[in-house]
Design a protein around this motif. Structure first.
Motif, PDB file in Angstrom:
ATOM      1  N   SER A   1      -3.026  -4.640  -3.124  1.00 45.55           N
ATOM      2  CA  SER A   1      -3.347  -3.748  -4.244  1.00 45.55           C
ATOM      3  C   SER A   1      -4.456  -4.299  -5.127  1.00 45.55           C
ATOM      4  O   SER A   1      -5.132  -3.536  -5.830  1.00 45.55           O
ATOM      5  CB  SER A   1      -2.102  -3.486  -5.086  1.00 45.55           C
ATOM      6  OG  SER A   1      -1.514  -4.701  -5.529  1.00 45.55           O
TER       7      SER A   1
ATOM      8  N   TYR B   1      -3.591   6.108  -1.812  1.00 42.56           N
ATOM      9  CA  TYR B   1      -3.349   4.733  -1.373  1.00 42.56           C
ATOM     10  C   TYR B   1      -3.848   4.556   0.052  1.00 42.56           C
ATOM     11  O   TYR B   1      -3.690   5.442   0.905  1.00 42.56           O
ATOM     12  CB  TYR B   1      -1.852   4.402  -1.454  1.00 42.56           C
ATOM     13  CG  TYR B   1      -1.359   4.342  -2.878  1.00 42.56           C
ATOM     14  CD1 TYR B   1      -1.516   3.185  -3.643  1.00 42.56           C
ATOM     15  CD2 TYR B   1      -0.760   5.454  -3.473  1.00 42.56           C
ATOM     16  CE1 TYR B   1      -1.076   3.132  -4.957  1.00 42.56           C
ATOM     17  CE2 TYR B   1      -0.308   5.409  -4.786  1.00 42.56           C
ATOM     18  CZ  TYR B   1      -0.482   4.246  -5.524  1.00 42.56           C
ATOM     19  OH  TYR B   1      -0.051   4.194  -6.833  1.00 42.56           O
TER      20      TYR B   1
ATOM     21  N   THR C   1       0.809  -1.217   0.000  1.00 36.99           N
ATOM     22  CA  THR C   1       0.000   0.000   0.000  1.00 36.99           C
ATOM     23  C   THR C   1       0.848   1.276   0.000  1.00 36.99           C
ATOM     24  O   THR C   1       0.312   2.371   0.068  1.00 36.99           O
ATOM     25  CB  THR C   1      -0.925   0.028   1.239  1.00 36.99           C
ATOM     26  OG1 THR C   1      -0.125  -0.057   2.421  1.00 36.99           O
ATOM     27  CG2 THR C   1      -1.897  -1.149   1.204  1.00 36.99           C
TER      28      THR C   1
END
Length: 571
Positions: free
Chosen positions: A109, A217, A73
Motif C-alpha cells: 500500500s 486497488y 491490496t
C-alpha cells in the motif's frame, strides 16, 4: 558449541541456492535481496513457515537482505490483527523484522501512488484500458484453456477516453464491479493470464494503512512485480502455482519504467497429509467454532503450533529436512512430528505428572523416615547433566496413574511391568514399594491401595529376593499441584481431507481433543514457564497453555506423544 540436536553435516545446495551462488560468482549480483510477501487476511500456517525459512534463510546464508512485505491490496479481507500476528510469527521463527537494514517491513500500500502513476503510463502508451464488461461477460470473453478469448468491446477506446474513465474510477464515480482497468496484451494467448488481465478494481473499502484515500486497488499480479522492482528484489521466490503468472510478471516489468528487473523463481509449496492450509477453510473452522481460534493447538497455523508447544527450532529443522524442490509432492505429517519429537527429546526438561491419579498409602513410611517429607533428586534431563537436578517431595501418600496398578496377579512380569497386588515396583527416584491391600469405597470402587516400602532402596538396589516388576512415575499426594491436561491429536482423520470433492468438515477427528481434569503434577511445575515444553515421563511432551492457564489453574497441552501411535489408532 553445537546444540544437542544441531547437525554439523553440510547439506547439498538446493536449486535456488545454486542459482544464487552462480549469480554472485558471475557478478550478476553483488548481494541478494529476497522477500516474504504474505497477504494479511489470516494467520500464517505451516506452508508459510517453509517460505519464511527459505526466503529469510537465503538472506541469512548469503549475507543479503529479506524484506517482510505485506501484500495489502484487498482491504475487504485484511486486518491489523493479521499484520501483528504475521510479524509475531516471523520473529518467533527466529527472523528479525524491522530495526536494521537487513530486516525491514514494507507494505504494498505504500506504493499505491507510484502504482497509480505507472497505470497512467500504461494507458498513455496504449497498453491498458478501462473495461465495462460485467464479471460474467468478462469470463465469457476470456475464452477457455483450449479456445482463444475475444476482444472486449471497450478494448479500442482512445487514450483520452481511458484516462477519463480511469479518473472516474479513482474518484468514486462508479460502483464496485462496474468496471476495471485491464492490461492490453493478447486475447488469443495460450497462457490465459496474458488475456488482458485486470490491473485495478473498485473496492469502496477503508484501508488499514491508507484509510479512505483510495477506492480503487491494484491486483496482486500488478502490485507484486512492481513492489519487487521498487525494493530491488534480486530473487523473487514463489510457489509453483505462480509459474503461469511469470510471463505477466515479466511483461509488466518490461513495459513500465521500473527501477530494477527482478527475476521470479518457483519452488514446490509444502503439502502435508492430514492437513488443510486453505485460509478460507481455516477461517471457516474458526468462524464456525470447530476450533477455539486461529491459534488452536490443532490448527496448522504457526500460532497454533507455538501454543501447542512446537519450538521454532523444530519447524526450521523440519523445513530443512523436507528440502526445496521444483516437483510438487505431499509430505507425510509424520516427518513434521518426527522433527518435533526429535527436538523435544533433546531439549525438553523432564517432569512427572499423573493423568488419572490413584492414591497409594505407604503404611510403614514413618517407621523408616523421621521426617514426613523426604527430598529425592531427579535429573532435569538424563542425557544433559548440565541442565541440573530437580528435587521431589516423597511422602507417605503418593499418586500413581490408575493404569499402573492391577489386582490381576496372573499377569506375567513381561506383560505388566507395573504395580500388581502382592508384588513390588520402584517409584522413580524413590523407594521400592509393595502393594499390600486394596481399600474400596461404598460403591465398590478403589479408594486407595495400602503399600509398604522396602527400606534403604532410595538410590539403592533392594535386598536379594526382592525383584521389582518395573519403574513407574508418581507424585506426592500432599505436595503436588492439580492441573488440567488437554490431549491434542491430529485435527483430521483422513490423509486428504479436502481432496476429491470431499467435504473437509466430514473428516474432522472427533478425538482431536480430550480434556482431563484432576491430573496431578510434581510441585516443581508450579513454576512452569510459558513457551517451555516438558517431557511428562512416560506420557509425552507438554507445555503450558497460553490461553487458558492461570496462576490459579494450570492447564497443560500435549504437544506430542513419546512415540508415533497414530497408525494403530486408525487401523
Amino acid at each position: 558449541m553445537t546444540k544437542p540436536n544441531e547437525s554439523t553435516v553440510e547439506r547439498p545446495l538446493n536449486f535456488i541456492e545454486q542459482i544464487i551462488t552462480q549469480d554472485l560468482a558471475t557478478g550478476k549480483h553483488s548481494t541478494i535481496t529476497t522477500r516474504f510477501p504474505p497477504e494479511p487476511n489470516g494467520y500464517l500456517h505451516i506452508g508459510h513457515a517453509k517460505s519464511i525459512c527459505l526466503n529469510f534463510g537465503l538472506a541469512e546464508r548469503f549475507g543479503g537482505v529479506c524484506n517482510l512485505r505485506f501484500d495489502d491490496t484487498n482491504p475487504a479481507k485484511e486486518d491489523q490483527e493479521y499484520i501483528d500476528a504475521i510479524i509475531r510469527d516471523v520473529n518467533w521463527l527466529g527472523f528479525p523484522t524491522g530495526g536494521d537494514a537487513k530486516s525491514q517491513i514494507f507494505f504494498a500500500s505504500a506504493y499505491f501512488d507510484q502504482l497509480y502513476d505507472w497505470a497512467l503510463d500504461l494507458i498513455k502508451n496504449g497498453k491498458a484500458y478501462v473495461c465495462g464488461l460485467s464479471p460474467d461477460e468478462a469470463r465469457e470473453y476470456r475464452g477457455t484453456l483450449t479456445e482463444p478469448g475475444r476482444p472486449s468491446p471497450y478494448r479500442d477506446r482512445s487514450v483520452e477516453e481511458n484516462l477519463a474513465e480511469f479518473e472516474k474510477m479513482r474518484s468514486g464515480a462508479y460502483d464496485e464491479g462496474a468496471c476495471v482497468l485491464r492490461a492490453k496484451i493478447d486475447m488469443a494467448a495460450g497462457n490465459i493470464n496474458l488475456r488482458d488481465p485486470i490491473l485495478y478494481r473498485i473496492r469502496k473499502q477503508s484501508h488499514h494503512q491508507t484509510g479512505d484515500k483510495w477506492c480503487i486497488y491494484p491486483t496482486y499480479d500488478y502490485a507484486h512485480g512492481q513492489g519487487d522492482a521498487i525494493e530491488g528484489i534480486t530473487h523473487s521466490i514463489c510457489t509453483l502455482e505462480f509459474a503461469d503468472h511469470r510471463p505477466l510478471y515479466e511483461w509488466l516489468l518490461d513495459n513500465l519504467p521500473v527501477p530494477a528487473q527482478p527475476r521470479q523463481y518457483e519452488f514446490a509449496r509444502l503439502e502435508l497429509n492430514y492437513t488443510i492450509t486453505s485460509k478460507r477453510k481455516l477461517k471457516q473452522l474458526v468462524d464456525e467454532n470447530y476450533v477455539d481460534a486461529w491459534d488452536d493447538p490443532r490448527m496448522p497455523t504457526i500460532a497454533g503450533m507455538r501454543r501447542r508447544g512446537y519450538s521454532p527450532r523444530a519447524l526450521r529443522n523440519f523445513c530443512d529436512l523436507i528440502g526445496v524442490t521444483k516437483s510438487a509432492s505431499t509430505v507425510d505429517v509424520g516427518m513434521l512430528e518426527f522433527a518435533v519429537r526429535d527436538d523435544l527429546n533433546a531439549n525438553a526438561p523432564r517432569a512427572m505428572c499423573v493423568l488419572s491419579p490413584l492414591k497409594l498409602v505407604i503404611n510403614n513410611f514413618a517407621d523408616h523416615f523421621s521426617e514426613s517429607t523426604i527430598a529425592v533428586g531427579q535429573p532435569c534431563h538424563p542425557q544433559h547433566p548440565e541442565m541440573g537436578e530437580r528435587t521431589l517431595p516423597f511422602t507417605a501418600e503418593v499418586f500413581i496413574d490408575v493404569s499402573d496398578f492391577t489386582e490381576d496377579t496372573s499377569l506375567s512380569r513381561k506383560k505388566f511391568k507395573r504395580l500388581v497386588l502382592g508384588d513390588y515396583v520402584r517409584l522413580r527416584g524413590a523407594s521400592v514399594i509393595k502393594a499390600e491391600k486394596v481399600v474400596r469405597d461404598e460403591a465398590g470402587e478403589i479408594s486407595y491401595v495400602e503399600c509398604s516400602l522396602v527400606p534403604n532402596t532410595i538410590g539403592e538396589d533392594p535386598p536379594e529376593g526382592i525383584r521389582p516388576r518395573g519403574v513407574i512415575h508418581w507424585v506426592s499426594a500432599t505436595e503436588s499441584v492439580e492441573c488440567e491436561v488437554r490431549l491434542y491429536d491430529r485435527l483430521f482423520n483422513d490423509p486428504s481431507p479436502d481432496a476429491g470433492g470431499k467435504e473437509f468438515l466430514d473428516c474432522l477427528n472427533p478425538e482431536s481433543l480430550v480434556v482431563i481434569s484432576g491430573a496431578r503434577a510434581e510441585i516443581n511445575l508450579n513454576g512452569a514457564e510459558l513457551g517451555v515444553a516438558y517431557q511428562f515421563e512416560r506420557e509425552g511432551y507438554f507445555t503450558l497453555d497460553s490461553r487458558y492457564s492461570t496462576a490459579e489453574k494450570l492447564v497443560f497441552n500435549r504437544t506430542i506423544g513419546l512415540k508415533d501411535n497414530w497408525e494403530s489408532k486408525v487401523s
